[in-house]
Design a protein around this motif. Structure first.
Motif, short mmCIF file in Angstrom:
data_model
loop_
_atom_site.label_atom_id
_atom_site.label_comp_id
_atom_site.label_asym_id
_atom_site.label_seq_id
_atom_site.Cartn_x
_atom_site.Cartn_y
_atom_site.Cartn_z
N ILE A 158 1.32 9.82 -27.98
CA ILE A 158 0.02 10.51 -27.96
C ILE A 158 -0.02 11.50 -26.79
CG2 ILE A 158 -2.47 10.22 -27.64
CD1 ILE A 158 -2.15 7.51 -29.18
N ASP A 159 0.50 11.12 -25.65
CA ASP A 159 0.55 12.03 -24.50
C ASP A 159 1.33 13.30 -24.85
OD1 ASP A 159 -0.99 10.44 -22.86
OD2 ASP A 159 0.74 9.50 -21.86
N HIS A 160 2.40 13.13 -25.58
CA HIS A 160 3.19 14.29 -26.02
C HIS A 160 2.32 15.22 -26.87
CE1 HIS A 160 6.43 16.80 -27.46
NE2 HIS A 160 6.04 16.53 -28.71
N GLU A 161 1.58 14.64 -27.81
CA GLU A 161 0.70 15.45 -28.67
C GLU A 161 -0.40 16.12 -27.86
OE1 GLU A 161 1.41 16.22 -31.75
OE2 GLU A 161 3.13 14.85 -31.75
N ILE A 162 -0.96 15.41 -26.89
CA ILE A 162 -2.00 15.97 -26.03
C ILE A 162 -1.47 17.18 -25.27
CG2 ILE A 162 -3.39 15.54 -23.96
CD1 ILE A 162 -3.74 12.63 -24.99
N SER A 163 -0.20 17.11 -24.87
CA SER A 163 0.39 18.20 -24.09
C SER A 163 0.52 19.50 -24.90
CB SER A 163 1.77 17.79 -23.56
OG SER A 163 2.74 17.80 -24.60
N MET A 164 0.38 19.40 -26.22
CA MET A 164 0.58 20.59 -27.06
C MET A 164 -0.74 21.19 -27.56
SD MET A 164 4.09 19.57 -29.08
CE MET A 164 3.26 18.69 -30.37
N ILE A 215 -8.05 4.28 -29.56
CA ILE A 215 -7.77 5.72 -29.61
C ILE A 215 -8.93 6.50 -29.01
CG2 ILE A 215 -7.46 7.69 -31.19
CD1 ILE A 215 -5.94 5.67 -33.07
N ALA A 216 -10.16 6.09 -29.34
CA ALA A 216 -11.34 6.76 -28.80
C ALA A 216 -11.35 6.71 -27.27
CB ALA A 216 -12.61 6.13 -29.36
N ASN A 217 -11.09 5.53 -26.73
CA ASN A 217 -11.05 5.40 -25.27
C ASN A 217 -9.97 6.28 -24.66
OD1 ASN A 217 -13.16 3.56 -25.14
ND2 ASN A 217 -11.81 1.79 -25.32
N TYR A 218 -8.81 6.29 -25.27
CA TYR A 218 -7.68 7.05 -24.74
C TYR A 218 -7.93 8.56 -24.78
CZ TYR A 218 -2.85 7.65 -23.28
OH TYR A 218 -1.72 7.96 -22.56
N LEU A 219 -8.58 9.01 -25.84
CA LEU A 219 -8.84 10.45 -26.00
C LEU A 219 -10.20 10.88 -25.46
CD1 LEU A 219 -7.38 11.10 -29.57
CD2 LEU A 219 -6.29 11.47 -27.34
N GLU A 220 -10.92 9.92 -24.85
CA GLU A 220 -12.25 10.19 -24.28
C GLU A 220 -13.20 10.74 -25.35
OE1 GLU A 220 -11.39 12.70 -20.93
OE2 GLU A 220 -10.27 11.12 -19.92
N MET A 221 -13.24 10.02 -26.47
CA MET A 221 -14.11 10.36 -27.59
C MET A 221 -14.94 9.13 -27.93
SD MET A 221 -11.27 12.17 -30.09
CE MET A 221 -12.45 12.62 -31.37
N SER A 222 -15.93 9.31 -28.77
CA SER A 222 -16.66 8.14 -29.27
C SER A 222 -15.88 7.55 -30.44
CB SER A 222 -18.07 8.53 -29.72
OG SER A 222 -18.01 9.27 -30.93
N ALA A 223 -16.09 6.26 -30.67
CA ALA A 223 -15.44 5.61 -31.81
C ALA A 223 -15.92 6.24 -33.11
CB ALA A 223 -15.74 4.11 -31.79
N LYS A 249 -9.21 15.84 -27.40
CA LYS A 249 -9.78 15.54 -28.71
C LYS A 249 -8.99 16.18 -29.85
CE LYS A 249 -14.62 14.88 -27.47
NZ LYS A 249 -16.01 15.30 -27.75
N ALA A 250 -8.35 17.27 -29.57
CA ALA A 250 -7.59 17.99 -30.61
C ALA A 250 -6.37 17.20 -31.08
CB ALA A 250 -7.17 19.37 -30.11
N ALA A 251 -6.02 16.15 -30.38
CA ALA A 251 -4.86 15.33 -30.74
C ALA A 251 -5.25 14.11 -31.58
CB ALA A 251 -4.13 14.88 -29.48
#
Length: 159
Positions: free
Chosen positions: A15-21, A51-59, A26-28
């Motif tokens: 997921i970190d790899h996807e976030i880096s791109m 996933i929500a917690n990791y991406l700082e989104m709501s469930a 949230k786009a990941a």
């Protein structure tokens, strides 16, 4: 106190790899859902929360994405997922016979999983190969111009 499901180290790295791109976390979300599903075969409510917690989104935001995409599975599926195209092209070219044969061989209907948890059978509105109908996909393998007599051999590849 209830046990919270956490992302594994492998999932977080991917997921970190996807976030880096992407420009923001949230786009990941779609890729994060696919990563977790690849590891666990489906997305539980606990996975949505993780996933929500990791991406700082709501469930609710993550769940709305997960339920929108028909290839994100929100309930357990078998080891292999069979997507049978039920588009008009496949319907005209013999989809019905393929569906009947799969039902008989696997003893399941759409939305069900075999007793041994090997196969889940799902309809799919289009696999994008109307010129080679009927079509089906098992996991990531596409089968075009499918004939009833091929099904035994095809299914055997996944047993």
């Amino acid at each position: 106190m209830e046990k919270k499901e956490l992302l594994t180290e492998i999932e977080m790295r991917a997921i970190d790899h996807e976030i880096s791109m992407v420009p923001y976390k949230k786009a990941a979300v779609i890729e994060a859902l696919k990563i977790v599903q690849k590891q666990r075969r489906w997305i539980s409510d606990e996975s949505i929360d993780a996933i929500a917690n990791y991406l700082e989104m709501s469930a609710a935001e993550v769940d709305s994405v997960a339920t929108f995409y028909n290839l994100i599975f929100r309930k357990p599926v078998g080891k292999h997922v069979i997507l049978l195209c039920d588009s008009i092209s496949c319907y005209v070219m013999g989809y019905g016979k393929i569906y009947e044969a799969l039902q008989k061989q696997l003893n399941i209907q759409f939305g069900q999983t075999t007793k041994d948890n090997l196969f889940t059978l799902l309809p799919n509105v289009c696999l994008g190969c109307c010129d080679h109908a009927p079509a089906m996909m098992i996991d990531e393998d596409l089968y075009e111009d499918v004939k009833e007599e091929q099904l035994d051999r095809i299914l055997e590849l996944y047993k």
